[in-house]
Design a protein around this motif. Structure first.
Motif, PDB file in Angstrom:
ATOM      1  N   GLU A   9       0.864  -1.172   0.000  1.00 19.91           N
ATOM      2  CA  GLU A   9       0.000   0.000   0.000  1.00 19.91           C
ATOM      3  C   GLU A   9       0.905   1.228   0.000  1.00 19.91           C
ATOM      4  O   GLU A   9       1.663   1.451   0.956  1.00 19.91           O
ATOM      5  CB  GLU A   9      -0.895   0.010   1.238  1.00 19.91           C
ATOM      6  CG  GLU A   9      -1.842   1.200   1.284  1.00 19.91           C
ATOM      7  CD  GLU A   9      -2.659   1.246   2.556  1.00 19.91           C
ATOM      8  OE1 GLU A   9      -3.271   2.300   2.821  1.00 19.91           O
ATOM      9  OE2 GLU A   9      -2.676   0.237   3.294  1.00 19.91           O
ATOM     10  N   LEU A  10       0.846   1.993  -1.060  1.00 13.36           N
ATOM     11  CA  LEU A  10       1.743   3.134  -1.232  1.00 13.36           C
ATOM     12  C   LEU A  10       0.945   4.432  -1.317  1.00 13.36           C
ATOM     13  O   LEU A  10      -0.136   4.470  -1.893  1.00 13.36           O
ATOM     14  CB  LEU A  10       2.572   2.978  -2.506  1.00 13.36           C
ATOM     15  CG  LEU A  10       3.411   1.705  -2.645  1.00 13.36           C
ATOM     16  CD1 LEU A  10       4.078   1.673  -4.011  1.00 13.36           C
ATOM     17  CD2 LEU A  10       4.454   1.617  -1.543  1.00 13.36           C
ATOM     18  N   THR A  11       1.513   5.485  -0.755  1.00 17.08           N
ATOM     19  CA  THR A  11       0.897   6.807  -0.868  1.00 17.08           C
ATOM     20  C   THR A  11       1.960   7.823  -1.261  1.00 17.08           C
ATOM     21  O   THR A  11       3.150   7.634  -1.022  1.00 17.08           O
ATOM     22  CB  THR A  11       0.258   7.257   0.459  1.00 17.08           C
ATOM     23  OG1 THR A  11       1.262   7.318   1.477  1.00 17.08           O
ATOM     24  CG2 THR A  11      -0.834   6.295   0.884  1.00 17.08           C
ATOM     25  N   ARG A  12       1.515   8.886  -1.872  1.00 20.08           N
ATOM     26  CA  ARG A  12       2.383  10.033  -2.115  1.00 20.08           C
ATOM     27  C   ARG A  12       2.506  10.818  -0.813  1.00 20.08           C
ATOM     28  O   ARG A  12       1.923  10.450   0.208  1.00 20.08           O
ATOM     29  CB  ARG A  12       1.782  10.900  -3.226  1.00 20.08           C
ATOM     30  CG  ARG A  12       1.684  10.166  -4.558  1.00 20.08           C
ATOM     31  CD  ARG A  12       0.626  10.768  -5.451  1.00 20.08           C
ATOM     32  NE  ARG A  12       1.003  12.074  -5.967  1.00 20.08           N
ATOM     33  CZ  ARG A  12       1.553  12.277  -7.157  1.00 20.08           C
ATOM     34  NH1 ARG A  12       1.811  11.251  -7.953  1.00 20.08           N
ATOM     35  NH2 ARG A  12       1.842  13.494  -7.578  1.00 20.08           N
ATOM     36  N   PHE A  13       3.263  11.898  -0.834  1.00 22.82           N
ATOM     37  CA  PHE A  13       3.379  12.738   0.351  1.00 22.82           C
ATOM     38  C   PHE A  13       3.204  14.198  -0.067  1.00 22.82           C
ATOM     39  O   PHE A  13       3.802  14.633  -1.054  1.00 22.82           O
ATOM     40  CB  PHE A  13       4.741  12.548   1.028  1.00 22.82           C
ATOM     41  CG  PHE A  13       4.859  13.304   2.327  1.00 22.82           C
ATOM     42  CD1 PHE A  13       4.477  12.709   3.520  1.00 22.82           C
ATOM     43  CD2 PHE A  13       5.327  14.606   2.351  1.00 22.82           C
ATOM     44  CE1 PHE A  13       4.570  13.406   4.712  1.00 22.82           C
ATOM     45  CE2 PHE A  13       5.412  15.319   3.535  1.00 22.82           C
ATOM     46  CZ  PHE A  13       5.035  14.710   4.715  1.00 22.82           C
ATOM     47  N   PRO A  14       2.400  14.934   0.717  1.00 21.43           N
ATOM     48  CA  PRO A  14       1.625  14.491   1.868  1.00 21.43           C
ATOM     49  C   PRO A  14       0.432  13.646   1.437  1.00 21.43           C
ATOM     50  O   PRO A  14      -0.160  13.916   0.394  1.00 21.43           O
ATOM     51  CB  PRO A  14       1.170  15.803   2.521  1.00 21.43           C
ATOM     52  CG  PRO A  14       1.164  16.782   1.393  1.00 21.43           C
ATOM     53  CD  PRO A  14       2.267  16.395   0.466  1.00 21.43           C
ATOM     54  N   ALA A  15       0.119  12.648   2.242  1.00 21.14           N
ATOM     55  CA  ALA A  15      -0.984  11.749   1.920  1.00 21.14           C
ATOM     56  C   ALA A  15      -2.299  12.516   1.940  1.00 21.14           C
ATOM     57  O   ALA A  15      -2.569  13.280   2.869  1.00 21.14           O
ATOM     58  CB  ALA A  15      -1.026  10.590   2.911  1.00 21.14           C
ATOM     59  N   ASP A  16      -3.103  12.317   0.910  1.00 24.89           N
ATOM     60  CA  ASP A  16      -4.389  12.997   0.810  1.00 24.89           C
ATOM     61  C   ASP A  16      -5.373  12.018   0.180  1.00 24.89           C
ATOM     62  O   ASP A  16      -5.215  11.641  -0.981  1.00 24.89           O
ATOM     63  CB  ASP A  16      -4.260  14.260  -0.052  1.00 24.89           C
ATOM     64  CG  ASP A  16      -5.553  15.063  -0.129  1.00 24.89           C
ATOM     65  OD1 ASP A  16      -6.614  14.544   0.296  1.00 24.89           O
ATOM     66  OD2 ASP A  16      -5.509  16.204  -0.623  1.00 24.89           O
ATOM     67  N   PRO A  17      -6.389  11.591   0.929  1.00 25.74           N
ATOM     68  CA  PRO A  17      -7.340  10.612   0.385  1.00 25.74           C
ATOM     69  C   PRO A  17      -8.085  11.120  -0.852  1.00 25.74           C
ATOM     70  O   PRO A  17      -8.625  10.328  -1.623  1.00 25.74           O
ATOM     71  CB  PRO A  17      -8.300  10.363   1.558  1.00 25.74           C
ATOM     72  CG  PRO A  17      -8.140  11.539   2.459  1.00 25.74           C
ATOM     73  CD  PRO A  17      -6.726  11.973   2.312  1.00 25.74           C
ATOM     74  N   ARG A  18      -8.096  12.436  -1.057  1.00 25.83           N
ATOM     75  CA  ARG A  18      -8.779  12.993  -2.225  1.00 25.83           C
ATOM     76  C   ARG A  18      -7.884  12.996  -3.469  1.00 25.83           C
ATOM     77  O   ARG A  18      -8.355  13.241  -4.569  1.00 25.83           O
ATOM     78  CB  ARG A  18      -9.232  14.427  -1.925  1.00 25.83           C
ATOM     79  CG  ARG A  18     -10.221  14.547  -0.766  1.00 25.83           C
ATOM     80  CD  ARG A  18     -10.364  15.994  -0.334  1.00 25.83           C
ATOM     81  NE  ARG A  18      -9.084  16.518   0.150  1.00 25.83           N
ATOM     82  CZ  ARG A  18      -8.891  17.763   0.568  1.00 25.83           C
ATOM     83  NH1 ARG A  18      -9.898  18.618   0.538  1.00 25.83           N
ATOM     84  NH2 ARG A  18      -7.711  18.163   0.996  1.00 25.83           N
TER      85      ARG A  18
END
Length: 401
Positions: A9-18
């Motif tokens: 599970e990967l996210t960009r930064f800053p994490a934003d669910p939108r």
């Protein structure tokens, strides 16, 4: 992201669910599939026994997270990439210290046995980094690059071939392509010997008389800085408009690039405290060099240089003036998310009565965002293409009882 090396599970930064933009793309997936291809052993190179694995330009840590078992080294110019990588590694349960995190300003590993390159947007940054890494590769180093088709040009391949050795490309898959390079010690030796000191970087030039408050100042640019060999038109227009009689204020050059805007303030008002902030290590190194090239040695104790997520490192209500030329791209994606985050961070960091000044392309319509956030926005200067906007942080009025 599901890969032959596991699912993460990967996210960009800053994490934003939108945020609909993923932390990986088809180029990352293509490279990881290639490393797992073949028979008899894991991929075209036995990563477990290959030695030192270096990943250059990993966008959000997708590659080093997938390959964490091989204890890779990541080299990045982006503090946001570094933060995303740390978060993604922690989410994947990778122990701290398993992946070595370096910046483009750090010394590279002494010996590189596998070099994986995510092609950056800036050809100059790619050249700079390949020249820095060339002395550390050897004839047996496996070099594989990756990028979307639109990111890989003949000039890209020519750089690999000129600096490292013979180069070819793969067929395209899902609009992504791989680059295969075979290092030739004779080529790397010749390339590094022919390159000027530091690979020709940083570049230095003097601003002309039309540069407003920047006229006559020296700009210093490391590789990868936007418009490294000249002053971009937006900043030129901004320098003709920004307030420089700051009366010893605490001023932030946000998204500072080469730091010429903040330096212009520091030269005009030696009592000003100037903070240079950017998410790029190359940019902040440039800003420091620009500042030191223009400000007398005895007056250099009034500047601060921050690499990170905008103004998140500054206390709330600690700034009098923020000057910003916000970007509207994140890698290849066009987005206003970065600019809007900068505006929100500016409002938080400003003292009541403090001001945010921005320059932007007129068509972006940032005045509507500023009015929504600050309750006000006015045009400080304009011309057919660009507009300079000013917003003031109002003091909160107590609600009636």
């Amino acid at each position: 992201m599901t890969t032959p090396f596991g699912s993460h599970e990967l996210t960009r930064f800053p994490a934003d669910p939108r945020d609909r933009l993923r932390a990986w793309d088809a180029a990352d997936e293509y490279l990881l599939r290639h490393l797992d291809a073949g028979t008899g052993k894991r991929g075209p190179v036995d990563l477990a026994g290959a030695g030192q694995v270096t990943v250059l330009g990993d966008r959000w840590g997708a590659l080093v997270t997938a390959l964490a078992a091989y204890r890779p080294t990541q080299i990045t110019d982006s503090a946001l990439t570094r933060a995303a990588t740390e978060a993604n590694l922690a989410r994947a349960g990778v122990a701290a210290g398993t992946v070595t995190l370096l910046t483009t300003q750090d010394a590279p590993p002494q010996r590189i046995d596998v070099l994986l390159v995510r092609v950056p947007k800036s050809l100059a940054l790619l050249e700079d980094q390949l020249l820095r890494l060339a002395p550390h590769v050897h004839a047996g180093t496996v070099v594989v690059g990756t990028g979307m088709v639109k990111e890989i040009h003949t000039s890209t391949l020519n750089l690999f071939e000129r600096i490292l050795g013979p180069t070819r490309t793969s067929l395209a898959e899902k609009k992504a392509r791989l680059i295969f390079c075979t290092p030739d010690p004779a080529v790397t030796a010749a390339a590094t010997a022919a390159a000027p000191a530091g690979g020709g970087w940083p570049l230095t030039y003097t601003l002309d008389r039309d540069a407003g408050s920047g006229a006559g100042l020296t700009a210093v640019n490391h590789a990868g800085i936007f418009c490294a060999d000249r002053l971009d038109v937006g900043t030129r227009f901004f320098l003709q408009s920004i307030p420089t009689n700051t009366d010893g204020a605490r001023v932030v050059d946000l998204g500072c690039g080469n730091g010429i805007v903040g330096t212009a303030v520091a030269v005009a008002d030696p009592d000003a405290e100037v903070v240079f902030a950017d998410e790029s290590y190359q940019a902040v190194a440039s800003a420091r060099a620009t500042y030191e090239a223009n400000v007398r040695r005895g007056s250099r104790d009034r500047a601060e240089f921050l690499v990170g997520d905008g103004l998140s490192m500054l206390p709330a209500g600690s700034v009098d003036l923020v000057l910003c030329n916000p970007p509207f791209h994140s890698h290849q994606a066009t987005t206003d998310a970065t600019a809007l985050r900068m505006f929100a961070q500016s409002r938080r960091a400003l003292r009541p009565g403090g001001e945010l000044w921005i320059v932007a392309n007129r068509h972006l319509g940032y005045h509507t965002h500023l009015r929504r956030l600050f309750g006000n926005s006015e045009v400080a200067a304009s011309e057919p293409r660009f507009v300079v906007l000013r917003a003031v942080k109002r003091e909160k009025r107590p609600r009636p009882m």
